[in-house]
Scaffold this motif. Structure first.
Motif, mmCIF file in Angstrom:
data_model
loop_
_atom_site.group_PDB
_atom_site.id
_atom_site.type_symbol
_atom_site.label_atom_id
_atom_site.label_comp_id
_atom_site.label_asym_id
_atom_site.label_seq_id
_atom_site.Cartn_x
_atom_site.Cartn_y
_atom_site.Cartn_z
ATOM 1 N N ASP A 199 13.495 117.112 47.433
ATOM 2 C CA ASP A 199 12.590 118.179 47.017
ATOM 3 C C ASP A 199 13.141 119.006 45.867
ATOM 4 O O ASP A 199 12.386 119.635 45.128
ATOM 5 N N GLY A 200 14.466 119.039 45.728
ATOM 6 C CA GLY A 200 15.072 119.833 44.663
ATOM 7 C C GLY A 200 16.539 119.513 44.528
ATOM 8 O O GLY A 200 17.146 118.906 45.414
ATOM 9 N N LEU A 201 17.109 119.938 43.403
ATOM 10 C CA LEU A 201 18.497 119.610 43.070
ATOM 11 C C LEU A 201 19.317 120.880 42.865
ATOM 12 O O LEU A 201 18.890 121.809 42.164
ATOM 13 N N LEU A 202 20.510 120.883 43.434
ATOM 14 C CA LEU A 202 21.549 121.850 43.098
ATOM 15 C C LEU A 202 22.634 121.084 42.357
ATOM 16 O O LEU A 202 23.131 120.075 42.868
ATOM 17 N N VAL A 203 23.009 121.548 41.175
ATOM 18 C CA VAL A 203 23.964 120.806 40.362
ATOM 19 C C VAL A 203 25.009 121.746 39.796
ATOM 20 O O VAL A 203 24.686 122.820 39.281
ATOM 21 N N SER A 204 26.279 121.320 39.890
ATOM 22 C CA SER A 204 27.368 121.956 39.158
ATOM 23 C C SER A 204 27.779 120.969 38.069
ATOM 24 O O SER A 204 28.508 120.013 38.342
ATOM 25 N N PRO A 205 27.289 121.135 36.838
ATOM 26 C CA PRO A 205 27.423 120.095 35.818
ATOM 27 C C PRO A 205 28.864 119.750 35.477
ATOM 28 O O PRO A 205 29.724 120.618 35.359
ATOM 29 N N ILE A 217 19.226 124.952 28.865
ATOM 30 C CA ILE A 217 18.354 124.373 29.888
ATOM 31 C C ILE A 217 17.832 125.518 30.749
ATOM 32 O O ILE A 217 18.608 126.266 31.350
ATOM 33 N N ASP A 218 16.515 125.638 30.796
ATOM 34 C CA ASP A 218 15.878 126.799 31.404
ATOM 35 C C ASP A 218 15.657 126.584 32.900
ATOM 36 O O ASP A 218 14.550 126.286 33.356
ATOM 37 N N VAL A 219 16.741 126.713 33.653
ATOM 38 C CA VAL A 219 16.656 126.689 35.116
ATOM 39 C C VAL A 219 17.493 127.848 35.633
ATOM 40 O O VAL A 219 18.387 128.338 34.935
ATOM 41 N N PRO A 220 17.235 128.312 36.860
ATOM 42 C CA PRO A 220 18.049 129.399 37.402
ATOM 43 C C PRO A 220 19.516 128.991 37.513
ATOM 44 O O PRO A 220 19.844 127.836 37.804
ATOM 45 N N ARG A 245 24.744 130.419 49.277
ATOM 46 C CA ARG A 245 23.519 130.899 49.918
ATOM 47 C C ARG A 245 22.481 131.309 48.878
ATOM 48 O O ARG A 245 21.294 130.996 49.010
ATOM 49 N N ALA A 246 22.929 131.990 47.832
ATOM 50 C CA ALA A 246 21.996 132.409 46.791
ATOM 51 C C ALA A 246 21.400 131.200 46.070
ATOM 52 O O ALA A 246 20.213 131.193 45.712
ATOM 53 N N ALA A 247 22.199 130.166 45.859
ATOM 54 C CA ALA A 247 21.709 128.970 45.171
ATOM 55 C C ALA A 247 20.663 128.248 46.006
ATOM 56 O O ALA A 247 19.626 127.811 45.486
ATOM 57 N N VAL A 248 20.910 128.099 47.304
ATOM 58 C CA VAL A 248 19.941 127.430 48.174
ATOM 59 C C VAL A 248 18.642 128.225 48.244
ATOM 60 O O VAL A 248 17.545 127.655 48.172
ATOM 61 N N ARG A 249 18.744 129.534 48.340
ATOM 62 C CA ARG A 249 17.534 130.367 48.405
ATOM 63 C C ARG A 249 16.741 130.275 47.106
ATOM 64 O O ARG A 249 15.507 130.219 47.123
ATOM 65 N N ARG A 292 7.666 129.828 43.981
ATOM 66 C CA ARG A 292 8.045 131.145 43.495
ATOM 67 C C ARG A 292 8.968 131.012 42.288
ATOM 68 O O ARG A 292 9.426 129.917 41.960
ATOM 69 N N THR A 293 9.242 132.129 41.615
ATOM 70 C CA THR A 293 10.062 132.122 40.404
ATOM 71 C C THR A 293 11.313 132.950 40.639
ATOM 72 O O THR A 293 11.312 134.167 40.447
ATOM 73 N N PRO A 294 12.394 132.317 41.049
ATOM 74 C CA PRO A 294 13.631 133.071 41.313
ATOM 75 C C PRO A 294 14.330 133.461 40.024
ATOM 76 O O PRO A 294 14.161 132.819 38.983
ATOM 77 N N GLN A 295 15.132 134.486 40.103
ATOM 78 C CA GLN A 295 15.946 134.922 38.981
ATOM 79 C C GLN A 295 17.341 134.319 39.098
ATOM 80 O O GLN A 295 17.790 133.971 40.185
ATOM 81 N N SER A 296 18.013 134.201 37.971
ATOM 82 C CA SER A 296 19.414 133.805 38.009
ATOM 83 C C SER A 296 20.237 134.882 38.705
ATOM 84 O O SER A 296 19.852 136.062 38.714
#
Length: 338
Positions: A117-123, A151-154, A297-301, A310-314
């Motif tokens: 459903d979504g990706l968390l990445v530490s490039p 790259i425009d992602v949180p 926790r903040a990254a998963v949320r 929704r549109t989360p902030q960085s």
């Protein structure tokens, strides 16, 4: 246990049609798709969550691609990511990039193919074309710890600037004037940011950072050892080595001990990224600690918010100085020790 042939027989279609339905192929008619999904549910061919995901386009699964699973910082980050994801009803599939951009991209392709459903990445670097493609494709994605400018992602990260400044002030207060840093890869944001924070903190105190006192590392222990061996071979070695991550600090410690030197009597040592081992080394190592659990926790949320429209902030959280004995003084400030 039911097989794909059992599903095909129950639905009155071919095995190939069942496969197309399970892989969301557009060539299957709505009627055949309905029969296949009903057979999947009836026979329990796969967990019901998979069948539901074919209808809802959600698998309740997140992908996490970390830079190096052997780095205790990322191991701890993954643990807290999995913990928070589970609390929100998600499972996590982890890919280890091993600081290799090509392996990072392999994991990202595989995870997308598995319909996460979504990706968390530490490039692992700052120039992956695939990462840009993913961001433009609409796949929910959040960068954690590291990020790629443009790259425009949180982005969920720690800012170590203030803590590095506190570290340099601490070292200066102990009388140290010749300081060196083992830098991370220039292709990573964290590699660049930590060097610049260190350089600026020295500049504010009227101290220089000569090129000979910048060792190039790759966030691996062997590079920390090589860089420190170079420092120790200088006509006037540094009084302090600051490693820009924990594994390079362990490599630096190996190099110091191999020369028969003692920390902090002969040379001081500090590190970015705290790990549980550092309180057990002799002496315990002074570090800049990131709030790993809070970052995870903040990254998963943030990713869950993206998935749910929704549109989360960085999010930027402060790192902190943890004073121990590796720089020449017992820890006395309870606000900055542990």
């Amino acid at each position: 246990m039911a097989s794909i042939k059992d599903v095909a027989a129950q639905a009155g279609v071919s095995v190939a049609t069942v496969s197309r339905v399970l892989n969301s192929h557009p060539s299957v008619s709505a009627e055949a798709r309905t029969r296949v999904l009903a057979a999947v549910d009836a026979l329990g061919y796969r967990p019901n969550a998979v069948a539901r995901s074919l209808r809802t386009a959600q698998t309740r699964t997140l992908g996490l691609v970390i830079s190096d699973v052997l780095n205790p910082y990322f191991t701890e980050l993954a643990r807290f990511v999995e913990e928070e994801a589970r609390a929100l009803g998600y499972s996590v599939i982890i890919g280890n990039a091993d600081e290799r951009p090509e392996l990072q991209d392999h994991h990202i392709r595989t995870l997308i193919d598995r319909r996460i459903d979504g990706l968390l990445v530490s490039p692992a670097d700052g120039g992956s074309p695939l990462m840009r493609e993913v961001s433009l494709s609409g796949t929910p994605m959040v960068f954690v710890d590291r990020w790629i400018p443009g790259i425009d992602v949180p982005v969920v990260r720690a800012d170590g600037t203030g803590a590095v400044k506190d570290l340099v002030a601490h070292l200066h207060g102990l009388g140290h004037r010749r300081l060196a840093i083992i830098a991370g890869p220039a292709a990573t944001t964290t590699g660049n940011e930590r060097v610049e924070a260190f350089r600026e903190a020295l500049r504010e105190l009227g101290l220089a950072l000569p090129d000979a006192c910048i060792g190039q590392g790759d966030f691996q222990a062997a590079s920390g050892r090589r860089a420190t061996e170079g420092f120790l071979a200088l006509p006037e070695p540094p009084e302090v080595v600051f490693a820009a991550d924990n594994l390079m600090a362990l490599g630096a410690l190996d190099a110091i001990r191999a020369r028969g030197l003692r920390v902090p009597d002969d040379i001081a040592l500090a590190a970015f990224d705290d790990i549980p081992w550092f309180v057990h080394t002799d002496p315990p190592i002074t570090t800049v600690a990131q709030p790993t659990a809070e970052l995870a926790r903040a990254a998963v949320r943030a990713l869950a918010d993206l998935i749910e429209g929704r549109t989360p902030q960085s999010v930027t959280l402060p790192a902190r100085l943890v004073v121990r004995r590796s720089c020449g003084q017992d820890a006395t400030d309870q606000r900055s020790t542990r």
